[in-house]
Design a protein around this motif. Structure first.
Motif, mmCIF file in Angstrom:
data_model
loop_
_atom_site.group_PDB
_atom_site.id
_atom_site.type_symbol
_atom_site.label_atom_id
_atom_site.label_comp_id
_atom_site.label_asym_id
_atom_site.label_seq_id
_atom_site.Cartn_x
_atom_site.Cartn_y
_atom_site.Cartn_z
ATOM 1 N N HIS A 453 45.739 85.882 -57.351
ATOM 2 C CA HIS A 453 46.908 86.702 -56.988
ATOM 3 C C HIS A 453 46.552 88.180 -56.794
ATOM 4 O O HIS A 453 47.393 88.959 -56.360
ATOM 5 C CB HIS A 453 48.004 86.546 -58.044
ATOM 6 C CG HIS A 453 48.595 85.179 -58.077
ATOM 7 N ND1 HIS A 453 49.372 84.685 -57.047
ATOM 8 C CD2 HIS A 453 48.501 84.177 -58.988
ATOM 9 C CE1 HIS A 453 49.746 83.439 -57.334
ATOM 10 N NE2 HIS A 453 49.218 83.107 -58.503
ATOM 11 N N LEU A 454 45.307 88.532 -57.128
ATOM 12 C CA LEU A 454 44.883 89.921 -56.974
ATOM 13 C C LEU A 454 44.146 90.169 -55.660
ATOM 14 O O LEU A 454 43.922 91.317 -55.279
ATOM 15 C CB LEU A 454 43.980 90.332 -58.147
ATOM 16 C CG LEU A 454 44.671 90.362 -59.523
ATOM 17 C CD1 LEU A 454 43.634 90.549 -60.623
ATOM 18 C CD2 LEU A 454 45.703 91.487 -59.578
ATOM 19 N N ASP A 455 43.745 89.104 -54.982
ATOM 20 C CA ASP A 455 42.961 89.237 -53.749
ATOM 21 C C ASP A 455 43.889 89.611 -52.594
ATOM 22 O O ASP A 455 44.701 88.798 -52.157
ATOM 23 C CB ASP A 455 42.263 87.902 -53.475
ATOM 24 C CG ASP A 455 41.496 87.921 -52.162
ATOM 25 O OD1 ASP A 455 41.531 88.952 -51.448
ATOM 26 O OD2 ASP A 455 40.860 86.893 -51.849
ATOM 27 N N PRO A 456 43.781 90.855 -52.083
ATOM 28 C CA PRO A 456 44.744 91.279 -51.057
ATOM 29 C C PRO A 456 44.615 90.510 -49.741
ATOM 30 O O PRO A 456 45.570 90.462 -48.968
ATOM 31 C CB PRO A 456 44.420 92.764 -50.862
ATOM 32 C CG PRO A 456 43.008 92.921 -51.306
ATOM 33 C CD PRO A 456 42.798 91.912 -52.401
ATOM 34 N N SER A 457 43.455 89.876 -49.505
ATOM 35 C CA SER A 457 43.209 89.324 -48.163
ATOM 36 C C SER A 457 44.005 88.061 -47.869
ATOM 37 O O SER A 457 44.131 87.675 -46.714
ATOM 38 C CB SER A 457 41.706 89.050 -47.997
ATOM 39 O OG SER A 457 41.343 87.939 -48.793
ATOM 40 N N ILE A 458 44.517 87.393 -48.899
ATOM 41 C CA ILE A 458 45.158 86.095 -48.654
ATOM 42 C C ILE A 458 46.672 86.116 -48.830
ATOM 43 O O ILE A 458 47.340 85.104 -48.651
ATOM 44 C CB ILE A 458 44.588 85.026 -49.627
ATOM 45 C CG1 ILE A 458 44.766 85.499 -51.073
ATOM 46 C CG2 ILE A 458 43.124 84.760 -49.322
ATOM 47 C CD1 ILE A 458 44.370 84.457 -52.107
ATOM 48 N N GLN A 459 47.217 87.292 -49.178
ATOM 49 C CA GLN A 459 48.602 87.319 -49.633
ATOM 50 C C GLN A 459 49.633 87.268 -48.500
ATOM 51 O O GLN A 459 50.731 86.745 -48.681
ATOM 52 C CB GLN A 459 48.848 88.564 -50.501
ATOM 53 C CG GLN A 459 47.863 88.726 -51.647
ATOM 54 C CD GLN A 459 47.908 87.584 -52.655
ATOM 55 O OE1 GLN A 459 48.912 86.890 -52.753
ATOM 56 N NE2 GLN A 459 46.807 87.371 -53.370
ATOM 57 N N VAL A 460 49.277 87.839 -47.367
ATOM 58 C CA VAL A 460 50.243 87.883 -46.270
ATOM 59 C C VAL A 460 50.547 86.474 -45.787
ATOM 60 O O VAL A 460 51.710 86.102 -45.568
ATOM 61 C CB VAL A 460 49.719 88.792 -45.137
ATOM 62 C CG1 VAL A 460 50.457 88.524 -43.838
ATOM 63 C CG2 VAL A 460 49.884 90.264 -45.534
ATOM 64 N N ASP A 461 49.498 85.678 -45.664
ATOM 65 C CA ASP A 461 49.662 84.303 -45.235
ATOM 66 C C ASP A 461 50.510 83.513 -46.235
ATOM 67 O O ASP A 461 51.439 82.796 -45.871
ATOM 68 C CB ASP A 461 48.263 83.682 -45.107
ATOM 69 C CG ASP A 461 48.289 82.430 -44.268
ATOM 70 O OD1 ASP A 461 48.914 82.465 -43.181
ATOM 71 O OD2 ASP A 461 47.713 81.410 -44.702
ATOM 72 N N LEU A 462 50.182 83.706 -47.501
ATOM 73 C CA LEU A 462 50.898 83.032 -48.582
ATOM 74 C C LEU A 462 52.382 83.403 -48.581
ATOM 75 O O LEU A 462 53.266 82.542 -48.679
ATOM 76 C CB LEU A 462 50.248 83.470 -49.902
ATOM 77 C CG LEU A 462 50.559 82.706 -51.170
ATOM 78 C CD1 LEU A 462 50.063 81.267 -51.067
ATOM 79 C CD2 LEU A 462 49.862 83.398 -52.368
ATOM 80 N N SER A 463 52.640 84.689 -48.463
ATOM 81 C CA SER A 463 54.027 85.162 -48.486
ATOM 82 C C SER A 463 54.795 84.659 -47.279
ATOM 83 O O SER A 463 55.950 84.248 -47.396
ATOM 84 C CB SER A 463 54.058 86.693 -48.540
ATOM 85 O OG SER A 463 55.367 87.164 -48.288
ATOM 86 N N ARG A 464 54.147 84.707 -46.098
ATOM 87 C CA ARG A 464 54.855 84.259 -44.899
ATOM 88 C C ARG A 464 55.321 82.818 -45.059
ATOM 89 O O ARG A 464 56.473 82.484 -44.789
ATOM 90 C CB ARG A 464 53.973 84.384 -43.657
ATOM 91 C CG ARG A 464 54.701 83.901 -42.384
ATOM 92 C CD ARG A 464 53.823 83.969 -41.139
ATOM 93 N NE ARG A 464 52.516 83.453 -41.404
ATOM 94 C CZ ARG A 464 51.402 84.195 -41.408
ATOM 95 N NH1 ARG A 464 51.451 85.476 -41.120
ATOM 96 N NH2 ARG A 464 50.244 83.631 -41.683
ATOM 97 N N LYS A 465 54.410 81.944 -45.519
ATOM 98 C CA LYS A 465 54.790 80.539 -45.693
ATOM 99 C C LYS A 465 55.933 80.402 -46.695
ATOM 100 O O LYS A 465 56.883 79.645 -46.483
ATOM 101 C CB LYS A 465 53.569 79.730 -46.160
ATOM 102 C CG LYS A 465 52.590 79.466 -45.031
ATOM 103 C CD LYS A 465 51.357 78.723 -45.521
ATOM 104 C CE LYS A 465 50.338 78.616 -44.394
ATOM 105 N NZ LYS A 465 48.954 78.518 -44.905
ATOM 106 N N ALA A 466 55.826 81.118 -47.791
ATOM 107 C CA ALA A 466 56.889 81.049 -48.808
ATOM 108 C C ALA A 466 58.208 81.562 -48.244
ATOM 109 O O ALA A 466 59.273 80.986 -48.490
ATOM 110 C CB ALA A 466 56.476 81.857 -50.035
#
Lengths: 565, 565
Positions: A453-466
């Motif tokens: 949850h601290l890795d900034p590189s994967i969060q946008v994708d994760l958030s978009r799907k959610a």
């Protein structure tokens, strides 16, 4: 199903056919469509031109487990953008029994009298609300049930909504007629109050269940969905602990907002954990319930009833967000105090997230001592008294910060964050920043994803799907926890909708609904004057690091700007 | 002349040559240029990235009658746009004697200590402000004069600026060392406070008058300007009555804001008129002065000194705007009460217009009774105590309206209107709406034009001319009343500038400066996110008619949008 319109100025209720472009939408998506079609995005949210929309989701009316939610929307006086807020309880079901696809509340009276809108299959009328104004939500609901019978559904506001406070929500009865199912966020209670509407009575007792085009196929899909939901391990955790199981998890990630979002771990977390609360309630017995369904037919039963030492209910439910914002965020670790504060906030008809965040900001300014639950409760009671202090808090965290000169205000688009620290749970930070709804965990929570949850590189994708999924569920009327079942058996959404409506939608209908909803919402906000600059966390969260991870929010603005491309 | 920069973090003061593009600008125009060149329009106005700019006008330094004004600017925390606010007194003159074209204050300290910036020809240093924080403006100024001598100029903030209140201004000494010359509007005192700068000492005692390229030509132009000014009938009225002559005029037009801008005529106007005040002060004698110059060399002497029954000064000056907002706007007709409120607001370092408007809004909400001066004074004293009530008022009318749920807030771009009702003096309404500075009469007052102030068709043209002229005067350092002289002899501006600087400007230099200033300011606001929607009066002023004219503000949005084409 029809579109019902109630006009407060003319005191009329009319029924209309559903426009073609609205038919395939429900709940949150339908609200966005209607706001774009009918509400000037630049209007005063508390003026005559705003509309208040009640829209059950597409699956509402059939006691599918936790799929009978009601979405309420309008232009938000808190964010000044699009707003949908949904709740469980019985309102969605009763609206479906009345054949109401959507109820649109228009205009406001010419004078200052207050009204109750009564809707049944036989009659729609406005009753005077004399005597209810100024009462608490619990007492108002009691009197309304006494007057209209205990089979009806109710949507009502408290003193918060009457006074136009920006943290005011709209409350609905749970299946046990407790008015605690609040469409809390974004100040929709103030919109209802601006229209001088104290309550709506949905009397579907003599109504009918909505028709099902192919009952057998519907039943088969329902069975499959139920099985998938029951087989999901999370379902059982929610039954035992409700959302209150969450403090341990978010604290473990260093993402439990503590002391006005200045730390991510609370030293006394054990005292407020789900396990502690469950043991306490089992020991106390009496009216305590460790598991409770907010709506009929729900198999998850994530709700609870919190009783004091005498076994009498203090408040029902007591949920994670409330515990987080009124507990660790204020460094209060006494569950009884938190429960009493929650009761008081409910009775005022306010959003406990927004009030908890406002109190955190006030504590940073020295208006109360962190950890002093008695003082916090007194400040909440000042809202009843209508003191400037109380009104300041009732207008939310941003206004409180503005008045008290506090820079550390955890909010996006004017709305306070919920109990997930965006510097530790960065995907949820992306949701806070980019959701058209303002900071809101229900717009796309990411904490359960098995990622760093601290890795900034994967969060946008994760958030978009959610965010896409949640916008979809909010259009179906499905609780986020129902999502565990749908995720395991996604074809059941397709089958339920096709058998219910004689449609031919495909298995990606959830994503289609979600994407279209977000598109409509973003377009409303664009027309209301929002730009990419509004899709940002507070600047200080990019610079001030959060213990214990000592992390900042470092997802780039560029990535945030392109999340929905 | 040079550019001086003071950096609060590094505790340095540096001198630089003037960039070419800044040379032809001064005062307000130079501030707009510097903000565009150096300040991120999206920055937090109270953060480290904002800059506070002190710029004397182009004519400052020569004791030209009422042409030694100091402009102070930055990004406004109140409007969140461009801001220039100017004042009389001795600051401009002392800066000119130090050879400072402009002083730019940058950044803020890493810790919370407070500082005094001392500037002289020999030395620039930061002195600790220990012991001054929390004191009133009058006592702070007294101690500073004691410490630095009675020949220096001072710019300082009060408790309002220290606490970051959005109505906080920056005070300057008048020629008698009274710290009442306040750059009041837009919250620049909060910007100074955010930089932990309590005061600036401009010690030009050993400095020099600025050089004049052609002294004889300058003297000739000065003489001509003086004559034109002295010949203007208005000059004598200002000497006898000051701005306080205005209540009768605005009341006559039905444009005197009364009872929170709900009426345009005040029944008890006689009790607060300029004639009444003059007679009262002449009768009281003692320290009373019916005419007084705020800066050395001013022949207009519009200021006054208001003494109580015992002949001791209550406040100096007591001006129309203050009387209007604290008097009729609150239905208070007791000049002694108004004077005491003004004294208290000055001592807090706040803008009496913004506080008066906030009190009007609070009165509409029932927080005080209209007409109750004692209660109003108590509420102002709550600002000292830092109660949420006091902080709410200190943050201005819009925030007060937001907290108390009042829709009738007389403000544009977050800043309260001054004492001219825009529904009765519609040209000033156009200025309120379209000025990049937010609602502000000094940005382009139209009440003296011999036109029908109710006719919507002529107001845009009138306001544009007034706005261009005022932006020009504000760049010269000229008081609005000096404009009476310049308007009668416009070539004197050309001659003064050319002989002072060896320039070759033409007679339309005033308009050139004004237009360029407005262009720069509008560009800053555009980059800060302002759109045409921000160039509007409050919606209710378009619908709710104002007695006694029963007029609404009916200049079209289209016309407003094209005023500066």
């Amino acid at each position: 199903m029809q579109v019902w319109r109630a006009n407060l100025r003319r005191q009329t209720v009319t029924q209309e056919d559903i426009p073609d472009s609205w038919i395939g939408l429900g709940g949150r998506g339908l609200i966005a469509r209607i706001l774009l079609d009918e509400v000037n995005p630049e209007c005063d949210p508390l003026g005559a031109d705003n509309r208040l929309v009640f829209a059950p989701g597409l699956l509402v009316g059939h006691m599918l487990s936790s799929c009978d939610r009601i979405s309420i929307g309008g232009k938000s006086p808190l964010t000044r953008g699009v707003k949908e807020s949904n709740a469980g309880g019985s309102t969605g079901m009763q609206m479906a029994r009345l054949g109401i696809k959507v109820l649109i509340i228009e205009d406001r009276p010419v004078d200052d009298r207050w009204w109750i809108l009564y809707l049944s299959p036989k009659e729609a009328r406005f009753d005077a609300a004399d005597g209810l104004v100024g009462l608490g939500v619990y007492e108002s609901a009691r009197q309304l049930i006494h007057r209209y019978g205990d089979k009806v559904a109710l949507s009502l506001i408290g003193v918060g909504g009457e006074r136009g406070l920006l943290a005011a929500g709209i409350q609905n009865l749970d299946k046990d007629r407790v008015p605690s199912r609040i469409a809390a966020r974004g100040g929709l209670g103030a919109v209802m109050g601006s229209k001088r509407l104290k309550a709506i009575i949905f009397d579907g007792v003599e109504g009918e269940k909505p028709p099902i085009f192919n009952p057998e196929a519907f039943k088969a899909a329902q069975k499959e969905f139920n099985q998938a939901l029951m087989n999901h391990p999370q379902t059982h955790i929610y039954r035992d602990y409700g959302t209150a199981a969450m403090p341990g998890m978010s604290n473990g990630f260093g993402g439990l907002p503590t002391r006005n979002f200045s730390r991510g771990r609370f030293e006394e977390v054990e005292k407020i954990s789900g396990e502690t609360m469950r043991e306490l309630l089992l020991k106390r017995g009496g009216e305590s319930q460790t598991t409770h369904a907010c709506m009929a037919g729900c198999t998850i039963r994530c709700s609870n009833s919190y009783a004091g030492e005498d076994g009498k209910t203090i408040v029902s439910p007591l949920e994670y967000e409330t515990i987080g914002l009124l507990g660790p965020n204020l460094e209060i670790s006494d569950l009884d105090q938190i429960a009493r504060m929650c009761r008081e906030i409910n009775d005022l008809g306010l959003d406990s997230i927004e009030i908890g965040a406002a109190l955190g900001v006030a504590a940073e300014a020295g208006l109360l001592k962190f950890g002093d639950g008695g003082q916090a409760l007194k400040l909440i009671q000042d809202i009843w008294r209508g003191t400037p202090e109380g009104l300041m808090l009732g207008n939310g965290a941003v206004n409180t910060g503005r008045i008290l000169g506090v820079a550390h205000v955890p909010a996006v688009k004017g709305q306070a964050m919920s109990a997930y620290e965006p510097r530790a749970i960065k995907g949820t930070g992306v949701t806070y920043a980019t959701s058209p709804q303002g900071a809101d965990h229900t717009a796309g929570l990411t904490i359960r994803a098995k990622v760093d949850h601290l890795d900034p590189s994967i969060q946008v994708d994760l958030s978009r799907k959610a965010q896409v999924n949640m916008a979809g569920y909010d259009s179906l009327g499905a609780c986020v926890f129902a999502g565990n079942g749908f995720a395991a058996a996604p074809e059941t959404i397709r089958d339920l909708l096709n058998s219910r409506y004689n449609w031919q939608v495909s298995t990606d209908i959830l994503q289609q609904l979600g994407k279209e909803t977000l598109r409509l919402e973003r377009e409303f906000n664009r027309r209301a004057g929002f730009t990419s600059k509004d899709d940002r966390l507070p600047e200080w969260m990019k610079h001030e690091s959060l213990p214990p991870n000592n992390s900042v929010f470092d997802v780039s603005d560029h990535e945030l700007d392109h999340i929905f491309d």
